[in-house]
Design an enzyme around this catalytic site. Structure first.
Site, PDB file in Angstrom:
ATOM      1  N   TYR A   1     106.695 129.459  76.410  1.00 54.57           N
ATOM      2  CA  TYR A   1     107.284 128.812  77.333  1.00 54.57           C
ATOM      3  C   TYR A   1     108.011 129.678  78.448  1.00 54.57           C
ATOM      4  O   TYR A   1     109.207 129.874  78.498  1.00 54.57           O
ATOM      5  CB  TYR A   1     108.734 127.918  76.579  1.00 54.57           C
ATOM      6  CG  TYR A   1     108.001 126.903  76.044  1.00 54.57           C
ATOM      7  CD1 TYR A   1     107.560 125.488  76.366  1.00 54.57           C
ATOM      8  CD2 TYR A   1     107.289 126.949  74.367  1.00 54.57           C
ATOM      9  CE1 TYR A   1     106.999 124.571  75.713  1.00 54.57           C
ATOM     10  CE2 TYR A   1     106.924 126.036  73.697  1.00 54.57           C
ATOM     11  CZ  TYR A   1     106.605 124.771  74.212  1.00 54.57           C
ATOM     12  OH  TYR A   1     106.189 123.809  73.673  1.00 54.57           O
TER      13      TYR A   1
ATOM     14  N   HIS B   1     102.858 113.728  67.914  1.00 54.05           N
ATOM     15  CA  HIS B   1     102.094 114.999  68.546  1.00 54.05           C
ATOM     16  C   HIS B   1     100.975 115.416  67.752  1.00 54.05           C
ATOM     17  O   HIS B   1     101.104 115.466  66.439  1.00 54.05           O
ATOM     18  CB  HIS B   1     102.935 116.309  68.604  1.00 54.05           C
ATOM     19  CG  HIS B   1     102.576 117.408  69.250  1.00 54.05           C
ATOM     20  ND1 HIS B   1     101.614 118.236  68.919  1.00 54.05           N
ATOM     21  CD2 HIS B   1     102.851 118.008  70.466  1.00 54.05           C
ATOM     22  CE1 HIS B   1     101.219 119.253  69.957  1.00 54.05           C
ATOM     23  NE2 HIS B   1     102.059 119.006  70.941  1.00 54.05           N
TER      24      HIS B   1
ATOM     25  N   ASP C   1     102.770 123.345  79.337  1.00 48.37           N
ATOM     26  CA  ASP C   1     102.981 124.316  78.378  1.00 48.37           C
ATOM     27  C   ASP C   1     101.996 125.365  78.143  1.00 48.37           C
ATOM     28  O   ASP C   1     101.149 125.378  78.695  1.00 48.37           O
ATOM     29  CB  ASP C   1     103.990 124.004  77.040  1.00 48.37           C
ATOM     30  CG  ASP C   1     102.783 123.037  76.236  1.00 48.37           C
ATOM     31  OD1 ASP C   1     101.395 122.944  76.613  1.00 48.37           O
ATOM     32  OD2 ASP C   1     103.156 122.729  75.196  1.00 48.37           O
ATOM     33  N   HIS C   2     102.609 126.426  77.225  1.00 41.75           N
ATOM     34  CA  HIS C   2     101.507 127.605  76.887  1.00 41.75           C
ATOM     35  C   HIS C   2     100.909 128.219  77.996  1.00 41.75           C
ATOM     36  O   HIS C   2      99.715 128.679  77.866  1.00 41.75           O
ATOM     37  CB  HIS C   2     100.636 126.912  75.757  1.00 41.75           C
ATOM     38  CG  HIS C   2     101.222 126.422  74.489  1.00 41.75           C
ATOM     39  ND1 HIS C   2     100.464 126.089  73.381  1.00 41.75           N
ATOM     40  CD2 HIS C   2     102.370 126.083  74.245  1.00 41.75           C
ATOM     41  CE1 HIS C   2     101.356 125.587  72.619  1.00 41.75           C
ATOM     42  NE2 HIS C   2     102.629 125.629  72.874  1.00 41.75           N
TER      43      HIS C   2
ATOM     44  N   CYS D   1      98.590 115.393  73.645  1.00 40.61           N
ATOM     45  CA  CYS D   1      98.482 117.013  73.786  1.00 40.61           C
ATOM     46  C   CYS D   1      97.092 117.313  74.138  1.00 40.61           C
ATOM     47  O   CYS D   1      96.417 117.579  72.831  1.00 40.61           O
ATOM     48  CB  CYS D   1      99.101 117.658  72.580  1.00 40.61           C
ATOM     49  SG  CYS D   1      99.348 119.386  72.951  1.00 40.61           S
TER      50      CYS D   1
ATOM     51  N   HIS E   1     100.853 116.011  77.358  1.00 45.11           N
ATOM     52  CA  HIS E   1     101.084 117.544  77.409  1.00 45.11           C
ATOM     53  C   HIS E   1      99.916 117.871  78.066  1.00 45.11           C
ATOM     54  O   HIS E   1      98.873 118.071  77.512  1.00 45.11           O
ATOM     55  CB  HIS E   1     101.129 118.368  75.955  1.00 45.11           C
ATOM     56  CG  HIS E   1     102.742 118.083  75.307  1.00 45.11           C
ATOM     57  ND1 HIS E   1     102.729 118.640  74.039  1.00 45.11           N
ATOM     58  CD2 HIS E   1     103.580 117.568  75.724  1.00 45.11           C
ATOM     59  CE1 HIS E   1     104.064 118.303  73.685  1.00 45.11           C
ATOM     60  NE2 HIS E   1     104.716 117.313  74.479  1.00 45.11           N
TER      61      HIS E   1
HETATM   62  C1  DNO Z   1     104.420 123.893  70.778  1.00 49.55           C
HETATM   63  C2  DNO Z   1     104.849 122.394  70.623  1.00 49.55           C
HETATM   64  C3  DNO Z   1     105.198 121.759  69.469  1.00 49.55           C
HETATM   65  C4  DNO Z   1     105.505 120.487  69.667  1.00 49.55           C
HETATM   66  C5  DNO Z   1     105.972 119.652  68.321  1.00 49.55           C
HETATM   67  C6  DNO Z   1     106.217 118.395  68.663  1.00 49.55           C
HETATM   68  O1  DNO Z   1     104.441 124.499  71.706  1.00 49.55           O
HETATM   69  O2  DNO Z   1     103.647 121.745  71.434  1.00 49.55           O
HETATM   70  O3  DNO Z   1     105.951 122.711  68.714  1.00 49.55           O
HETATM   71  O4  DNO Z   1     106.644 120.449  70.298  1.00 49.55           O
HETATM   72  O5  DNO Z   1     104.837 119.853  67.291  1.00 49.55           O
HETATM   73  O6  DNO Z   1     106.686 117.599  67.546  1.00 49.55           O
END
Ligand code: DNO
Length: 392
Positions: free
Chosen positions: A365, A240, A348-349, A278, A305
């Site tokens: 989340y 990530h 996400d977010h 991501c 992501h």
């Molecule tokens: C936050 C996530 C991170 C991700 C880690 C992967 O929302 O994108 O916590 O899960 O960095 O290791």
């Protein structure tokens, strides 16, 4: 792409039955009850896998199988910890769970200063205020030499904050930066720690003398050690990117930009050494052209992501709508759907909306916000698939 969802296990308030109703196909989760550094036994892995499958879903991605700090800074017990990591991978591989997201960020997994920044329409989003972060660094952590890491305009904003800040504001910053955003993804600091700031200082101290070059060498050492088991079970490791993709708190950060990603992939040129693309993290760095990175690295990407940020001229950044912002998720869908339509993607977010704010979800989340974002992305993917069909 496969529509997946990050789910935090059987205690998650958002249940697998709810996720089926909104069209989720695959689950992204971890064995959150097993402490960082301990082995994920075959039985525990299979128990989770069966639970997910009994609900008509599949365990598509592990996020995360966390890399212990000692592996990152090269502590005396790193070989033992790598050995355990290999056993966990072997157990996952035997169970057929073969897409593994992890990160190589020292100490801090991701950073935000504000968890409920009002968007003006009744919803709220995550926000990174550069001056508040600098205030935390300089005045709360009191890190030696911290001031020299910030530009004059930011220091001016910090002085203003220092004049106005009260104890509740300081507590909020500590809570947001090192407790609420970290506890559920990384066991370093939890809400039960009485003195999180001191604990955090102790963690930072582990990295004294570790520069980016050393961290890269430690990462390569780790990856080379795990590649044989990855090859044996066809496990795809997906790093990530650093969130935000910037140098912070004097820590080395090595997955922040095009050159970093290239160096990381070249260091271990095996397809099992790949990327979690991501888009949100990458878009929080004004230096990153996210669609260009997607074009370049799609063939080493095993997990996506989908989220997007906007960066302000003063260095603050915030989560944008999934249909706006710097990441250009529409173009990203076009790229990934062409290169690898079976890639798992998750959102996400997303904003807190329609009562999410009362539910106590893990930061970033929410349910309704993520459901809306998933619906938006599903629509984009449907259009892109139609375009691809019509080109044939
Ligand atoms: C936050 C996530 C991170 C991700 C880690 C992967 O929302 O994108 O916590 O899960 O960095 O290791």
């Amino acid at each position: 792409m496969e529509k997946t969802w990050r789910w935090f296990g059987p205690n998650d308030k958002i249940t697998l039955d709810m996720l089926r109703q909104i069209g989720v196909e695959g689950i992204v989760t971890a064995l959150h009850h097993i402490p960082n550094g301990e082995i994920w036994s075959y039985d525990e892995v299979v128990k989770m896998k069966n639970y997910i499958e009994e609900h008509g879903l599949r365990w598509s991605v592990v996020e995360s199988l966390p890399v212990s700090e000692s592996i990152k800074y090269g502590g005396p017990d790193r070989d033992e910890l790598i050995q355990r990591y290999i056993v966990s991978l072997e157990n996952l591989g035997k169970a057929g769970v073969t897409c593994i997201c992890y990160n190589f960020m020292p100490v801090l997994d991701w950073a935000r200063t504000t968890l409920e920044y009002p968007n003006g329409d009744g919803t709220s989003s995550l926000y990174f205020n550069k001056a508040e972060f600098a205030y935390f660094d300089i005045h709360i952590l009191q890190r030696k030499g911290a001031e020299s890491d910030y530009d004059a305009a930011t220091l001016e904003r910090v002085a203003q904050l220092a004049a106005d800040m009260d104890e509740a504001g300081r507590r909020r910053l500590v809570d947001n930066i090192i407790v609420k955003t970290q506890g559920f993804v990384n066991g370093n600091i939890s809400e039960y720690d009485l003195d999180p700031v001191q604990k955090f200082r102790d963690l930072l101290a582990l990295y004294e003398g570790i520069d980016a070059q050393q961290l890269r060498a430690n990462m390569q050492y780790f990856l080379e050690a795990i590649m044989p088991v990855c090859n044996q079970y066809d496990i795809h490791m997906c790093v990530h990117p650093d969130d935000p993709p910037l140098q912070i708190l004097g820590l080395p950060r090595i997955v922040t930009c095009d050159a970093d990603i290239q160096a990381f992939l070249d260091a271990v040129p095996d397809p099992h050494n790949g990327l979690t693309f991501c888009a949100g993290s990458l878009s929080a760095g004004a230096h990153n052209d996210v669609p260009a990175l997607a074009e370049k690295y799609a063939d080493r990407t095993w997990f996506v992501h989908l989220r997007s940020c906007d960066v302000l001229p003063n260095g603050d950044f915030h989560e944008a709508s999934h249909l706006a912002g710097r990441a250009d998720l529409i173009r990203l869908c076009r790229i990934f759907e062409r290169v690898n339509p079976s890639l798992p993607m998750r959102v996400d977010h997303a904003p807190l909306m329609l009562g999410d704010e009362k539910m106590g979800y893990n930061a970033g989340y929410s349910f309704h916000g993520r459901m809306l974002a998933l619906g938006q992305m599903e629509g984009v993917m449907a259009v892109v698939r139609r375009e691809i069909e019509e080109e044939k």
